[in-house]
Design a protein around this motif. Structure first.
Motif, PDB file in Angstrom:
ATOM      1  N   ARG A  31       0.839  -1.207   0.000  1.00 58.45           N
ATOM      2  CA  ARG A  31       0.000   0.000   0.000  1.00 58.45           C
ATOM      3  C   ARG A  31       0.877   1.261   0.000  1.00 58.45           C
ATOM      4  O   ARG A  31       0.553   2.244  -0.648  1.00 58.45           O
ATOM      5  CB  ARG A  31      -0.928   0.022   1.228  1.00 58.45           C
ATOM      6  N   VAL A  32       1.981   1.203   0.734  1.00 59.41           N
ATOM      7  CA  VAL A  32       2.887   2.355   0.765  1.00 59.41           C
ATOM      8  C   VAL A  32       3.478   2.580  -0.621  1.00 59.41           C
ATOM      9  O   VAL A  32       3.531   3.716  -1.119  1.00 59.41           O
ATOM     10  CB  VAL A  32       4.022   2.132   1.802  1.00 59.41           C
ATOM     11  N   ARG A  34       2.319   2.013  -3.473  1.00 57.68           N
ATOM     12  CA  ARG A  34       1.369   2.627  -4.408  1.00 57.68           C
ATOM     13  C   ARG A  34       1.179   4.120  -4.151  1.00 57.68           C
ATOM     14  O   ARG A  34       0.724   4.852  -5.014  1.00 57.68           O
ATOM     15  CB  ARG A  34       0.011   1.918  -4.293  1.00 57.68           C
ATOM     16  N   GLN A  35       1.501   4.553  -2.948  1.00 58.06           N
ATOM     17  CA  GLN A  35       1.277   5.961  -2.586  1.00 58.06           C
ATOM     18  C   GLN A  35       2.501   6.841  -2.828  1.00 58.06           C
ATOM     19  O   GLN A  35       2.416   8.062  -2.726  1.00 58.06           O
ATOM     20  CB  GLN A  35       0.936   6.048  -1.094  1.00 58.06           C
ATOM     21  N   SER A 116       7.781  12.226   1.777  1.00 59.14           N
ATOM     22  CA  SER A 116       6.941  11.369   0.931  1.00 59.14           C
ATOM     23  C   SER A 116       6.301  10.292   1.795  1.00 59.14           C
ATOM     24  O   SER A 116       5.318   9.661   1.406  1.00 59.14           O
ATOM     25  CB  SER A 116       7.771  10.639  -0.127  1.00 59.14           C
ATOM     26  N   LEU A 117       6.905  10.031   2.948  1.00 68.39           N
ATOM     27  CA  LEU A 117       6.429   8.988   3.861  1.00 68.39           C
ATOM     28  C   LEU A 117       6.992   9.325   5.240  1.00 68.39           C
ATOM     29  O   LEU A 117       8.143   9.772   5.352  1.00 68.39           O
ATOM     30  CB  LEU A 117       6.964   7.614   3.405  1.00 68.39           C
ATOM     31  N   CYS A 144       1.095  13.010   3.651  1.00 71.26           N
ATOM     32  CA  CYS A 144       1.717  11.828   3.023  1.00 71.26           C
ATOM     33  C   CYS A 144       1.330  10.591   3.841  1.00 71.26           C
ATOM     34  O   CYS A 144       0.796  10.722   4.938  1.00 71.26           O
ATOM     35  CB  CYS A 144       3.242  12.000   2.990  1.00 71.26           C
ATOM     36  N   PRO A 145       1.602   9.374   3.333  1.00 68.89           N
ATOM     37  CA  PRO A 145       1.323   8.191   4.156  1.00 68.89           C
ATOM     38  C   PRO A 145       2.176   8.174   5.419  1.00 68.89           C
ATOM     39  O   PRO A 145       3.301   8.707   5.421  1.00 68.89           O
ATOM     40  CB  PRO A 145       1.701   7.017   3.247  1.00 68.89           C
ATOM     41  N   LEU A 272      -3.404   6.703   5.479  1.00 68.49           N
ATOM     42  CA  LEU A 272      -3.369   7.240   4.114  1.00 68.49           C
ATOM     43  C   LEU A 272      -4.092   8.581   4.115  1.00 68.49           C
ATOM     44  O   LEU A 272      -5.211   8.672   4.612  1.00 68.49           O
ATOM     45  CB  LEU A 272      -4.020   6.254   3.154  1.00 68.49           C
TER      46      LEU A 272
END
Ligand SMILES: C[S@@+](CC[C@H](N)C(=O)[O-])C[C@H]1O[C@@H](n2cnc3c(N)ncnc32)[C@H](O)[C@@H]1O
Length: 273
Positions: A31-32, A34-35, A116-117, A144-145, A272
Motif C-alpha cells: 500500500r505504501v 502505491r502511494q 513522501s512517507l 503523506c502516508p 493514508l
C-alpha cells in the motif's frame, strides 16, 4: 513537554530487530509503494529511529532513490544508525541517510514538509495523550502516508502458563500507563487513540496485527524481554517482588531450555491521507 526520558540500549534494539522484522505487517508495504511519488527521490522521515531498524527493514522493500531522515534524541543510537545504514532500494537505487538529533515532540510542520512517507516504530506506547495528539496532527498535516509500527497492545501469552502470569501482565500494563512529568503514558491505549484521532482528521487508517512470536530459537530475546517485563511489573506493584524471584527462576530456566513460547501482540498502522 517531552516524552519521558527512558534510554533504550542499542543491545536491546539489536536483539529485537529480527523479531521486529518478522512481526511487521508486510502487506502494508504494498500500500505504501502505491502511494509514493512515481519518480524522483522519496524522502522518508523516521521518527524516533533508535538504531535505524525500520530503515534497514523498509528501504530495501521500496523502489527508487530514497533519502531517510532519521530523527532521535539519543545521539548514541544515531551513531549506531549511521554505522548500519539501510541497504539499496528494491530496484538497486541509492538509499542515503541524514541524521537529525531532535525531540520529535517539538518538530514543526516545516521539518516534515518534504516527506513522501513518515514512519515510526515502537514509539506510540511511550507517549502521553497530549504528545500523541500533537504527533498525529503533525503527521496528518504532512499530507503523506504515515506508517506507525510495533506498538504494544497489552496482550501477552506465555506457554506453559504460570499462576503469576496474569498479575504480572496487569501490573506491566499499569506501568505502561503510569503518570510521568509529561503526563500519563498511553501504553496499550496508544493504537486506539492514534486511530481515532487520524480518522477524526479524515484519514484512512489500516490496522494490522504485528505480533512477536518468540520460540526456542529466540531464547535470548525471550529471556531479556521477560526480565524487562517482570522488572516493570514489580516497579509498579511492589507486592509482586516477594514472588518475583522464584517466578523469574522458573521462567528463565524454561527460556534457556527452549521450553518457553511467548507471544507479545503489537499493532501496525498505515495512515493514508
Ligand atoms: C523502543 S525505541 C524504538 C527505536 C526504533 N524506532 C526501533 O523500532 O528499533 C524508542 C526510541 O524512541 C526514542 N524517543 C523517545 N522519545 C523521543 C522523543 N521525544 N524524541 C526523539 N526520540 C525519542 C528513543 O530514544 C528510542 O530510540
Amino acid at each position: 513537554m517531552t516524552v519521558e526520558e527512558i534510554r533504550v540500549s542499542s543491545q536491546w534494539l539489536d536483539l529485537r530487530e529480527p523479531a521486529d522484522a518478522a512481526g511487521r505487517a508486510r502487506d502494508l508495504v504494498e500500500r505504501v509503494r502505491r502511494q509514493l511519488p512515481p519518480t524522483g527521490r522519496r524522502v522518508i522521515h523516521d521518527l524516533a529511529c533508535g538504531s535505524g531498524s525500520m530503515g534497514r527493514w523498509l528501504a530495501p522493500l521500496l523502489p527508487g532513490p530514497q533519502l531517510w531522515v532519521m530523527h532521535d534524541r539519543d545521539g548514541d543510537l544515531l551513531d549506531v544508525a549511521a554505522a548500519n545504514p539501510p541497504g539499496p532500494a528494491a530496484d538497486g537505487a541509492d538509499v542515503i541517510v541524514e541524521l537529525r538529533r531532535s525531540d520529535i515532540t517539538q518538530l514543526r510542520p516545516e521539518d516534515l514538509a518534504d516527506a513522501s512517507l513518515i514512519t515510526a516504530s515502537a514509539l506510540l506506547d511511550l507517549m502521553s495523550g497530549a504528545q500523541l495528539a500533537g504527533l498525529v496532527d503533525l503527521c496528518a498535516g504532512a499530507g503523506c502516508p504515515v506508517m506507525l509500527t510495533l506498538s504494544v497492545v497489552g496482550r501477552v501469552a506465555i506457554e506453559p502458563a504460570d499462576p503469576l502470569d496474569t498479575r504480572v501482565a496487569a501490573a506491566f500494563d499499569a506501568h505502561q500507563r503510569r503518570m510521568t512529568a509529561g503526563g500519563r503514558l498511553l501504553g496499550p491505549d496508544a493504537v486506539a487513540a492514534a486511530t481515532e484521532r487520524f480518522r477524526r482528521l479524515g484519514a484512512d487508517v489500516l490496522l494490522r496485527a504485528s505480533p512477536w512470536r518468540l520460540r526456542a530459537g529466540e531464547a535470548d530475546l525471550a529471556a531479556e524481554w521477560f526480565s524487562g517485563w517482570l522488572g516493570a511489573a514489580c516497579e509498579q506493584q511492589l507486592e509482586l517482588t516477594d514472588e518475583a524471584d522464584a517466578y523469574a527462576r522458573r521462567r528463565l530456566a524454561q527460556a534457556r531450555a527452549g521450553e518457553l513460547a511467548v507471544t507479545v501482540d503489537h499493532a501496525d498502522l498505515l495512515v493514508l491521507p
